[in-house]
Design a protein around this motif. Structure first.
Motif, PDB file in Angstrom:
ATOM      1  N   GLU A 131      54.761  18.878  24.988  1.00 12.61           N
ATOM      2  CA  GLU A 131      55.583  17.883  25.143  1.00 12.61           C
ATOM      3  C   GLU A 131      54.930  17.014  26.473  1.00 12.61           C
ATOM      4  N   TRP A 132      55.645  15.599  26.351  1.00 15.49           N
ATOM      5  CA  TRP A 132      54.832  14.836  27.447  1.00 15.49           C
ATOM      6  C   TRP A 132      55.825  14.265  27.998  1.00 15.49           C
ATOM      7  N   TYR A 133      57.026  14.788  28.049  1.00 13.26           N
ATOM      8  CA  TYR A 133      58.188  14.361  28.712  1.00 13.26           C
ATOM      9  C   TYR A 133      59.000  15.431  29.641  1.00 13.26           C
ATOM     10  N   GLY A 134      60.018  14.848  30.407  1.00 15.42           N
ATOM     11  CA  GLY A 134      60.913  15.886  30.985  1.00 15.42           C
ATOM     12  C   GLY A 134      60.545  16.101  32.392  1.00 15.42           C
ATOM     13  N   PRO A 135      61.358  16.997  33.287  1.00 12.80           N
ATOM     14  CA  PRO A 135      61.441  17.028  34.577  1.00 12.80           C
ATOM     15  C   PRO A 135      59.869  17.484  35.058  1.00 12.80           C
ATOM     16  N   VAL A 136      59.631  16.681  36.335  1.00 15.43           N
ATOM     17  CA  VAL A 136      58.261  16.955  36.854  1.00 15.43           C
ATOM     18  C   VAL A 136      57.979  17.883  38.009  1.00 15.43           C
ATOM     19  N   CYS A 137      59.443  17.602  38.722  1.00 13.79           N
ATOM     20  CA  CYS A 137      59.377  18.129  40.204  1.00 13.79           C
ATOM     21  C   CYS A 137      60.770  19.106  40.312  1.00 13.79           C
ATOM     22  N   TRP A 138      60.599  20.282  40.945  1.00 15.59           N
ATOM     23  CA  TRP A 138      61.785  21.097  41.261  1.00 15.59           C
ATOM     24  C   TRP A 138      61.680  21.471  42.599  1.00 15.59           C
ATOM     25  N   GLN A 139      62.732  21.461  43.427  1.00 14.80           N
ATOM     26  CA  GLN A 139      62.591  21.922  44.972  1.00 14.80           C
ATOM     27  C   GLN A 139      63.194  23.394  44.932  1.00 14.80           C
ATOM     28  N   LEU A 140      62.384  24.390  44.981  1.00 15.44           N
ATOM     29  CA  LEU A 140      62.809  25.854  44.727  1.00 15.44           C
ATOM     30  C   LEU A 140      63.266  26.511  45.987  1.00 15.44           C
ATOM     31  N   GLY A 141      62.765  25.930  47.246  1.00 18.19           N
ATOM     32  CA  GLY A 141      62.977  26.571  48.545  1.00 18.19           C
ATOM     33  C   GLY A 141      62.199  27.760  48.552  1.00 18.19           C
ATOM     34  N   ALA A 142      63.072  28.713  48.999  1.00 19.25           N
ATOM     35  CA  ALA A 142      62.358  30.094  49.407  1.00 19.25           C
ATOM     36  C   ALA A 142      63.237  31.141  48.539  1.00 19.25           C
ATOM     37  N   GLY A 143      63.773  30.652  47.351  1.00 21.83           N
ATOM     38  CA  GLY A 143      64.654  31.543  46.686  1.00 21.83           C
ATOM     39  C   GLY A 143      63.990  32.315  45.526  1.00 21.83           C
ATOM     40  N   ALA A 144      64.520  33.086  44.575  1.00 17.81           N
ATOM     41  CA  ALA A 144      64.075  33.932  43.855  1.00 17.81           C
ATOM     42  C   ALA A 144      63.056  33.327  42.645  1.00 17.81           C
ATOM     43  N   ASP A 145      63.403  31.778  42.479  1.00 17.37           N
ATOM     44  CA  ASP A 145      62.329  31.212  41.592  1.00 17.37           C
ATOM     45  C   ASP A 145      61.012  31.134  42.120  1.00 17.37           C
ATOM     46  N   TYR A 146      61.187  30.660  43.502  1.00 14.29           N
ATOM     47  CA  TYR A 146      59.998  30.630  44.109  1.00 14.29           C
ATOM     48  C   TYR A 146      59.182  31.944  44.189  1.00 14.29           C
ATOM     49  N   THR A 147      59.684  33.053  44.525  1.00 14.00           N
ATOM     50  CA  THR A 147      59.248  34.347  44.722  1.00 14.00           C
ATOM     51  C   THR A 147      58.695  34.683  43.443  1.00 14.00           C
ATOM     52  N   ALA A 148      59.358  34.362  42.263  1.00 14.75           N
ATOM     53  CA  ALA A 148      58.674  34.933  40.849  1.00 14.75           C
ATOM     54  C   ALA A 148      57.368  33.998  40.457  1.00 14.75           C
ATOM     55  N   LEU A 149      57.364  32.851  40.735  1.00 15.14           N
ATOM     56  CA  LEU A 149      56.163  31.945  40.505  1.00 15.14           C
ATOM     57  C   LEU A 149      55.206  32.307  41.399  1.00 15.14           C
ATOM     58  N   SER A 150      55.416  32.216  42.646  1.00 16.20           N
ATOM     59  CA  SER A 150      54.545  32.729  43.571  1.00 16.20           C
ATOM     60  C   SER A 150      53.685  33.809  43.405  1.00 16.20           C
ATOM     61  N   THR A 151      54.558  34.825  42.897  1.00 17.14           N
ATOM     62  CA  THR A 151      53.971  36.205  42.472  1.00 17.14           C
ATOM     63  C   THR A 151      52.755  35.971  41.221  1.00 17.14           C
ATOM     64  N   LEU A 152      53.634  35.373  40.160  1.00 22.92           N
ATOM     65  CA  LEU A 152      52.859  35.077  39.010  1.00 22.92           C
ATOM     66  C   LEU A 152      51.347  34.294  39.417  1.00 22.92           C
TER      67      LEU A 152
END
Length: 306
Positions: A131-152
């Motif tokens: 894909e060449w389109y779609g969202p580029v930026c997300w503001q995850l804060g310090a929540g569960a998504d941030y923790t999961a991606l940071s861990t990976l």
């Protein structure tokens, strides 16, 4: 994507070049990496490596970058949108997108680079990578998504820097797939359409559109190449995006026109020919209809000093 310059690992391989091409670009050429096709570093190291200020000028890349901001604050611009960055900001820039980094030293974070060929062919990652389109930026804060991606990402860094040198490309591919699928879950939460809804037809159409947007804007041509009817292709686009196929095609052409007008010095007539218009006047009418302004005014508003 003929604007990108693939660079070898020479002393100045990290510098973007024009070489007569309309938009300067970076090729994938990290100075050292134990696994071809992937590098994981941080923004501070990247800015130190490309210290001539090139990152703060507009450029394309021919690879993917995923960045998770962990310290400081700043900005990152992708295709005319400037994103405010702070700890918890996630950025995914795809090949061909035009970007500009903010001032170095203002923020830091994990910076993952990978070629389109590196991810494994599992779990729908092919569609995400193409894909060449779609969202580029997300503001995850310090929540569960941030923790999961940071861990990976931390697991990927640990694998790349194994002290015994026994780095496993397969483990890195699987960890990367997990990162991409997690980001896809974020994307699907925020999108009005569902890219899966168009099925295989829509997925194949987006690939064909990326290859052919500069040579044809006819829905009939795309349907013929995909081996389906225009009606079937239209239904797939409507299901995935809520938009008719012709608008999807024209939106892609208009985006490339905006990039070339803002980030190159090519005459409008040359850009028109590059995008498949036989007459500059037809290009001007098309551009005005889809952007609300004419090419000259758009260029004066958006072109940055060289």
């Amino acid at each position: 994507m003929n604007e990108i310059i693939i660079m070898a690992n020479t002393d100045d391989a990290d510098l973007p070049r024009r070489d007569g091409r309309p938009i300067p670009g970076f090729g994938f050429g990290p100075p050292t990496t134990p696994v071809p096709g992937l590098e994981i570093t941080d923004l501070e190291t990247l800015h130190g490596r490309v210290s001539d200020g090139s990152l703060e000028h507009v450029h394309r890349v021919d690879f993917h970058t995923v960045t998770l901001i962990t310290e400081g604050s700043g900005e990152h611009t992708v295709d005319f949108v400037t994103h405010a960055c702070r700890p918890g900001t996630l950025l995914w820039v795809h090949p061909g997108q035009v970007q500009r980094f903010g001032r170095p030293g203002t923020m830091n974070g994990t910076h993952l680079l990978f070629t389109p060929a590196f991810p494994p062919h599992i779990g729908g990652t092919d569609r995400l990578v193409d894909e060449w389109y779609g969202p580029v930026c997300w503001q995850l804060g310090a929540g569960a998504d941030y923790t999961a991606l940071s861990t990976l990402l931390a697991q990927m860094r640990a694998e790349v820097t194994r002290p015994d040198g026994a780095v496993s490309p397969q483990i890195l591919q699987l960890l990367l797939a997990a990162v991409l699928l997690h980001i896809d879950r974020l994307r699907r939460r925020g999108e009005r359409g569902d890219p899966y809804a168009g099925g295989e037809i829509y997925t194949r159409f987006r690939g064909e559109l990326e290859r052919s947007y500069a040579t044809t804007r006819r829905a009939e041509d795309y349907a013929r190449r995909l081996g389906c009817s225009v009606r079937t292709l239209t239904r797939a686009c409507q299901a995935a995006t809520g938009q008719p196929v012709k608008l999807v095609i024209d939106t892609r052409v208009a985006l490339e026109a905006q990039r070339l007008l803002a980030h190159s010095d090519e005459p409008v007539a040359t850009i028109a020919r590059r995008l498949g218009f036989s007459e500059p006047t037809n290009f001007g009418k098309f551009f005005t209809r889809h952007t609300g302004t004419n090419p000259g005014d758009f260029r004066r508003t958006h072109q940055l000093p060289r």
